[in-house]
Design an enzyme around this catalytic site. Sequence first.
Site, PDB file in Angstrom:
ATOM      1  N   HIS A  36       0.769  -1.158  -0.014  1.00  0.00           N
ATOM      2  CA  HIS A  36       0.038  -0.002   0.066  1.00  0.00           C
ATOM      3  C   HIS A  36       0.929   1.208   0.025  1.00  0.00           C
ATOM      4  O   HIS A  36       1.474   1.514   0.982  1.00  0.00           O
ATOM      5  CB  HIS A  36      -1.040   0.047   1.128  1.00  0.00           C
ATOM      6  CG  HIS A  36      -1.809   1.044   1.334  1.00  0.00           C
ATOM      7  ND1 HIS A  36      -2.916   1.157   0.356  1.00  0.00           N
ATOM      8  CD2 HIS A  36      -2.117   2.301   2.090  1.00  0.00           C
ATOM      9  CE1 HIS A  36      -3.844   2.135   0.538  1.00  0.00           C
ATOM     10  NE2 HIS A  36      -3.098   2.805   1.524  1.00  0.00           N
ATOM     11  N   ASP A  91      -8.092   1.014   1.763  1.00  0.00           N
ATOM     12  CA  ASP A  91      -7.693   1.923   2.951  1.00  0.00           C
ATOM     13  C   ASP A  91      -8.643   3.150   2.647  1.00  0.00           C
ATOM     14  O   ASP A  91      -8.511   4.080   3.449  1.00  0.00           O
ATOM     15  CB  ASP A  91      -6.494   2.319   2.701  1.00  0.00           C
ATOM     16  CG  ASP A  91      -5.903   3.290   3.970  1.00  0.00           C
ATOM     17  OD1 ASP A  91      -6.343   2.889   4.942  1.00  0.00           O
ATOM     18  OD2 ASP A  91      -5.033   3.995   3.875  1.00  0.00           O
TER      19      ASP A  91
HETATM   20 ZN   LIG Z   1      -3.817   4.564   2.578  1.00  0.00          ZN
END
Ligand SMILES: [Zn+2]
Length: 1021
Positions: free
Chosen positions: A256, A368
Amino acid sequence: MHDDRKLVEERIDRVLRERVTPALYAESTPLELAAWHVPDEPVPVAQALTAPYEPFEVGTRWGRPWSTTWLRATGSVPARWAGRRVEAVFDLGFVGDWPGNQAEALVYDLAGRPIKGIEPRNQYVPIAGDQVGLLLEMAANPDILANGFLPTPLGDKTTAGDDPLYRLVRAELAVLDEEVWHLRLDVEVLRELMAELPTGDPRRHEILRALERSMDALDIHDVAGTAAAARSHLVAALSSPAHASAHTISAVGHAHIDSAWLWPIRETKRKTARTFANVTALAKDYPEFVFAGPQAQQYAWVKERHPEIFERMREAIKAGQWVPVGGMWVEADGNLPGGEALARQLVHGKRFFMEEFGVECRGVWLPDSFGYTAAYPQLARLAGMEWFLTQKISWNQTNKFPHHTFWWEGIDGTRIFTHFPSADTYNGTFEGAELAHAVRNYAEKGAGTRSLLPFGHGDGGGGPTREMLEKARRLRDLEGSPAVVIQSPDEFFAAARAELGEAAVWSGELYLELHRATYTSQARTKAGNRRSEHLLREAELWAASAAVHAEFAYPYAELDRLWKTVLLHQFHDILPGSSIAWVHREAEATYARVRTELEEIITAAVSAMAGDGEATWVCNAAPRPRAEVVTAPDGSAVFVEVPASGAVCLSAAPSSPPVPPPVTATSGGTGTVLDNGLIRVEFDAAGLFSSVLDLATGRELLAAGTRGNLLQLHTDLPNQWDAWDIDAHYRRQRTDLTEVDAITIVDSGPLIGAVRVERSFGASRIVQTVRLTAGSSRLEIKNEIDWHEREKILKVAFPFDVHADRTAAEIQFGHVFRATHTNTSWDAARFEISCHRWIHLGEPGYGVALANDATYGHDVTRTTRTDGGTTTTARLSLVRAPRCPDPEADQGRHEMTYTLVPGAAIGDAVAAGYALNLPLRVTSGGAVTPPPPLVTLDGTAACVEAVKLADDRSGDVIVRVYEALGGRATTRLRASFPITGVTVTDLLERPLPGQPIAVEADGALPISLRPFQVLTLRLSR
Ligand SMILES: [Zn+2]
């Protein structure tokens, strides 16, 4: 048998930590070092290769915040190491284990070819040959959250100071003892698995005794010499197969990388290079490795800056070891991007992967982002997506989401197969506790058998490590553990769908019960996004109109670039306002540039249609016809009617519209009054609305004894995540701003009436201009705020005498309803809500709308009065002042406008939202009568959202329409050019199978839309 379990476990832990780990490298020899400190911003490797280096040593401090030091490391491999696994090992002065938010480096060879990244959990460079020459591009990125959520000046290089942040700890050549390394991995896997097993489970004790025998076989004074013997005692425990009913973990490598967050965009460009180089290096060593990489923008950066790494990525993709996922330009915020912008995220992301690699992404990958709009299922499916992934809803403060694998149904009824990784992370490491949690947590047990686990260090990148892949090998088929299989997300989703096709359904938005302040923080960034989205709409509409009607050269390349800039800034830490000061300072400057460029395109396109002359054109880019007062170039106010998506010429208007009754602004004994025959607003001595009368119905909007347009200041210090969170306790500390500096009538009719109200509070000041124009049923309130508060939120309240059970809030291509009461914990948790251009609340027969041009955060609550009536109070969240990660967030000037629409149905709210965000554009120049609108729709249910020329540059006109009221729409689309063919397409402008639309004799296209349906048409000409 005596129970010595705890003692044995403690022994294993100590030996692993203090004896095995230090023995990983058998021998070492220092590297010779030289350094060059880059004076300012990062430079390409070519420049670093010829820079003036000076001698450097281990132990030396380096790196003022955000600076770059190039470290040259040279040396020779001792002859006695021949045939052993030699590595260069670096410790840049790492703090803790979080790879993404501190010192990191990209390592090159002395020819300038990138090799791999160096991070706290990934400190080695493989060495082949006996002469070593490496160049490390070391980034001194500060650890912004080192002290939790305390304010820090480190988040912008202009405030971060010059003190070096790091001290070089290690730079040497060393021999990796593979037997010791494998011993550590064996012990870790079994030790962590054991800790998760019940103490009543025989397997736990079998592992314990195997580990104990292994420790007995290990000579702590000769770890290298006895590691093999120690490992031999673990073979049986490691080869006992998984239970037949073991849960399956579909693991996929991942990194990420926030496209900006606790670092600026320029650092993300370097982060991608480090991480992607790590991934391609790992793919060579582990053939079973599969990596899922989202965010086309990050690939585009690497392609431009590091073509060698990009070529390695291309090879890994070809080999099936690297899978582009997500099909979006960036992992955008899930609530705030406008409808068309969210469509373009998918279009530009998918197209990049198709054009570069011939890969069509089949799923949305958003682990996210901070909640997900109920428009997603339809938009994703219209972009050819079949699945959706996130894990963020596991962060809910209040309610546990009931599913991990389910069908998610959007506002129009479209469903998409959705999975939340039950490990509750996108940074998996195969730790025993993480795997056991994934199994215990998985909600579909009994019906489904598998969950997905993205593994690899993330947030600031880093990605998977060789240790993770080694652990995955040991966990493939291990008694007591879930079975770990490395596979692509598409493979996982196919398998999950095969076993869970009849999964449960979740309808509506995926509201995140956390991070609710991301609808409000960094208000200027949000205003920039809103402005840019609407200017892009205008630019495409007028450029397409001018291309068709005036042979204007459609600016394909410029629009493509500007779209991608706006899409990048919708990343889930930029638009939400959760980045450091540097990011938001740059974002505001970027939005200003975008605005200038789009205004230039719009002016050029309109000029191409208007020609030279003295006349004035008024252009309406909104999907509804408008009759409004505008200010002409000579400063006079004019009432004008303009068709939807069209223009009128003021001097050549075929017939002037009837001038509506005048607006009056008066001041007297009862206070100040604005009245245009449709709305009558009374101001009290504090400058607040004491009455808002809907003169068409005679209805008073405000609840008796209340005042409207009331500014309320709350203390706003969340328990953590300052820029992200607003905690419910904020409501209990409140100051109503009832002190007034001045109330002035600034326009007194007949076409414009306006009252200016000025207030000072704390160190801040707000000037509100309340404006009513002739013929308008919308009351406009423009706010100029000079904001200097800390840890406060400013809201503005309208206590309506309306009995509303629910609020309608505009989202992408439609709206959602949320309860105004708090019956369930789910309702109560939605104490702050997001919307796009409007909210609407009503009771049967009557409603009101509040439209805005820059405000996303709102709250709506109900109270019952002593007279038995209900007061429904709607509030806009205008501006906050969090201090972390940007200690100066939101300080300074803001401009934002909202309109109040009495007697509004949903359709009026829709129209008000468009009108406020797409103000009528008055241009001087032009002699000719404007061409008719390029396309129009009948009725008020269907809206045109985008008009543009096709991306394939065929000259076809693309029109995107949607049903906006939540009902069915039957309409006719009329084009002002001859249509030779009509195709229904997906968002990527590719034909969709289905019923063709026939052109009627008069050239119109009959269109039927289901509630909230989005329809894209390609009109050939
Ligand atoms: Zn993030």
